[in-house]
Design an enzyme around this catalytic site. Structure first.
Site, PDB file in Angstrom:
ATOM      1  N   ASP A   1       0.832  -1.208   0.000  1.00 38.25           N
ATOM      2  CA  ASP A   1       0.000   0.000   0.000  1.00 38.25           C
ATOM      3  C   ASP A   1       0.868   1.261   0.000  1.00 38.25           C
ATOM      4  OD1 ASP A   1      -1.942   1.919   0.452  1.00 38.25           O
ATOM      5  OD2 ASP A   1      -2.219   1.405   2.559  1.00 38.25           O
TER       6      ASP A   1
ATOM      7  N   HIS B   1      -3.897   4.415   6.775  1.00 34.91           N
ATOM      8  CA  HIS B   1      -2.787   3.935   5.949  1.00 34.91           C
ATOM      9  C   HIS B   1      -1.452   4.285   6.603  1.00 34.91           C
ATOM     10  CE1 HIS B   1      -5.505   3.199   2.486  1.00 34.91           C
ATOM     11  NE2 HIS B   1      -6.156   4.236   2.997  1.00 34.91           N
TER      12      HIS B   1
END
Length: 656
Positions: free
Chosen positions: A296, A469
């Site tokens: 990610d 994130h």
């Protein structure tokens, strides 16, 4: 005083490493010609193995009589007498190169690269494919009237017989929102694997889908769950922390190699709930060897660590303690941990909660039934009951963090909501960060709320939101845990992918082993290398209502033109027999011009169009196509010359 301890050395040579090393260098006796011969052959075989185990080589046999004629002195100095073959030439004609023999796995991203959203990646080995995620993206200003955007499924459609499974990393819309559209393309019997919450949220999409009354086979996964899929695939789910429960990375193992897809993750050392981040699981996979890591990249431009979700709970507590009137708080509906902290604080200060927004109602229903949301008895009330409660006893939890025009917060901000009107003393908390492209809409809502005397709290003022994130240091930790042979940044626009590439290089991954791919790239993975190997069909499919893919560039261009310059309708009435112009042209405009001079300009346009039509021959005057073309071209030219605008011209011809 030093003492020397007597140690008995075992007689067995295999148990004595010193003797074993000495015996390795011991010269052969003069009479043991056969041993010398075998030793020389063994050395030659070792040299051949160093030159390459995959290639055949021409060997030169050591003749027995050469060794037999060696004297004792020659044997002692055999390096000078017997050097063996100087050069070994591989036979490349008979044996193919090693690359051609290696098994190949192809990683094919169809969404999520060079963009935010609509995440989808295919893993293809021989005649089998597994898909990771089936997400959507939300339209920007360049896509007027579009509801959602999904990947182009052309490659999937042409290979649908090979699809063996859909694997879901977690339950956010950009990972599960496209599942009903995907299952219109693939076999309904293809199973879906994922966490309990992700599967429940995906299932709800099929229950209300207009594409057919069916639900895919669903197989629940937990941390370290392993599944055998098809003939070749083995997958394992590894728990990560994110902004939603049941978030997992997925390890995919095939005979060609092992690939790890992190999904969306952060490394939260103090998570609110859930399985937590499986450090040992990732380290174990790293020890086993990962040929390619897909990781990610969303926060790859941010230094340090992303704050823990618990820090948001502390900020929300402070705002709840300061608020004297109603509290209106907007959050992502799928952010279960955030919602639970809001519920806990509301219960602590003795406030009731009402929820508004379809997605919020759906998530509350599903998550509370599954036990992910724990609701104290009597804390929930309806919107109608809110009006009867004192302001200091109310919390309204709603959607609309991204400024969506029809979302609850947007309607409240514009005073268009049926039940809720902003008044002085209200505290409005926006517990989210604008997604790139949504900033203007979000700040418009904030300005509208402030104009109505509300106290607005958002990220730039107070820490009421943290990302789900990981930032650069968390990405480095993931890379160090897994220690992949090759690395491919995913989930982010191009500058995010490049920033993540630099982070990978800082952890020691060579630049040539980092792949920057795009949607549609065909990434070839083997045990010895990873490389880009062409492209497949990719792109976007636009969803407008029930229409999937039927909105093309022409329609979008017309919509943009309508939004920018409006529409002009030119109406002509002609005699059916003679083609003579009986009435008109009449001109009607919408979204075009409205001023004192507009009537003068439109009357002038009527006269020019009328003159062009009256000048036509009788045969042309009866031709509808000719009449429409003249009316359209004449009006276009006239309005552009007058006011530099190009409205859509719609000529209408009526026969009498």
């Amino acid at each position: 005083m030093n003492t020397t301890e007597k140690v008995e050395i075992p007689k067995s040579l295999s148990d004595n490493p010193v003797k074993r090393v000495k015996s390795f260098f011991k010269r052969p006796k003069k009479t043991n010609v056969e041993t010398v011969e075998k030793s020389e052959k063994l050395k030659k075989l070792e040299r051949l193995e160093k030159l390459g185990t995959e290639k055949k080589v021409e060997t030169v046999e050591v003749k027995n009589d050469v060794v037999a004629k060696d004297s004792i002195n020659d044997i002692k100095h055999r390096k000078k007498v017997h050097k063996g073959p100087k050069k070994i030439v591989p036979n490349e004609k008979k044996v193919p190169s090693s690359n051609k023999k290696e098994e190949k796995l192809f990683v094919i991203p169809l969404g999520g690269l060079d963009e935010i959203g609509k995440n989808m990646t295919l893993f293809q080995y021989r005649d089998e494919i597994v898909i990771v995620d089936a997400g959507i993206a939300f339209p920007d200003e360049a896509l007027p009237g579009i509801d959602v955007v999904i990947p182009d499924y052309s490659y999937i459609a042409s290979n649908k017989d090979k699809i063996k499974a859909l694997l879901i990393t977690h339950g956010h819309e950009d990972h599960i929102g496209g599942t009903p559209y995907l299952y219109r393309t693939i076999d309904h019997n293809v199973p879906m694997y994922g966490g309990k919450l992700a599967l429940a949220l995906a299932k709800s999409k099929f229950e209300k889908s207009s594409f057919g009354n069916f639900t895919p086979k669903m197989k629940e996964a937990r941390g370290r769950s392993k599944f055998k899929i098809g003939k070749y695939f083995e997958v394992e789910f590894i728990s990560v922390t994110h902004s939603i429960a049941d978030a997992y990375a997925i390890c995919i193992k095939t005979p060609a190699g092992k690939v790890l897809h992190t999904g969306d993750f952060k490394i939260d050392l103090t998570p609110v709930d859930g399985e937590g981040f499986d450090f040992s699981g990732f380290a174990r996979l790293g020890d086993e060897g990962i040929d390619l890591l897909l990781s990610d990249s969303t926060n790859s431009e941010l230094e340090g660590y992303t704050p823990s979700e618990r820090s948001v709970g502390e900020s929300i507590r402070k705002e709840f303690e300061k608020a004297t009137g109603r509290i209106i708080i907007a959050s992502f509906a799928s952010h279960i941990y955030r919602l639970q902290q809001i519920i806990n604080e509301a219960h602590r200060v003795n406030r009731k909660i009402a929820i508004e927004g379809r997605s919020m109602v759906k998530v509350f229903d599903i998550a509370s039934k599954l036990g992910y949301l724990k609701l104290p008895e009597g804390i929930m009330v309806s919107l109608k009951q809110v009006e009867k409660l004192p302001d200091e006893k109310v919390v309204l939890l709603c959607t609309g963090t991204q400024g969506e025009p029809l979302a609850a917060l947007s309607r409240i901000a514009k005073n268009m909501h049926k039940h809720i009107k902003i008044r002085k003393g209200d505290t409005v908390i926006i517990s989210a960060t604008p997604i790139p492209g949504n900033e203007r809409a979000v700040y418009n809502n904030i300005n509208s709320l402030l104009k109505n005397d509300a106290d607005v709290v958002f990220k730039k003022i107070a820490g009421v939101h943290v990302s789900g994130h990981g930032s650069q240091d968390e990405q480095k930790l993931m890379l160090n845990l897994v220690r992949p042979k090759n690395f491919m940044p995913v989930h982010g626009d191009y500058k995010m992918l490049i920033a993540h590439k630099k982070t990978g290089m800082e952890t020691g991954i060579p630049e040539e082993r980092i792949i920057i791919a795009t949607n549609g790239s065909r990434v070839e993975v083997t045990k010895s290398y990873v490389k880009l190997a062409g492209k497949v069909t990719s792109g976007i499919t636009l969803v407008d209502g029930l229409g999937v893919g039927d909105i093309g560039k022409v329609v979008l261009r017309d919509r943009q033109q309508l939004a920018e310059d409006g529409v002009v309708i030119v109406v002509l009435t002609i005699d059916k027999t003679s083609g003579k112009l009986l009435a008109g042209p009449d001109i009607v405009t919408r979204g075009f011009v409205y001023s004192k001079d507009a009537d003068i300009m439109i009357n002038e346009a009527k006269g020019i169009i009328r003159g062009k039509i009256l000048a036509l021959k009788e045969e042309d005057a009866k031709n509808w196509s000719t009449l429409k073309t003249i009316a359209k071209d004449t009006a276009n030219k006239f309005f552009y010359e007058k006011i530099k605008r190009s409205p859509i011209i719609l000529p209408i011809v009526m026969e009498v």
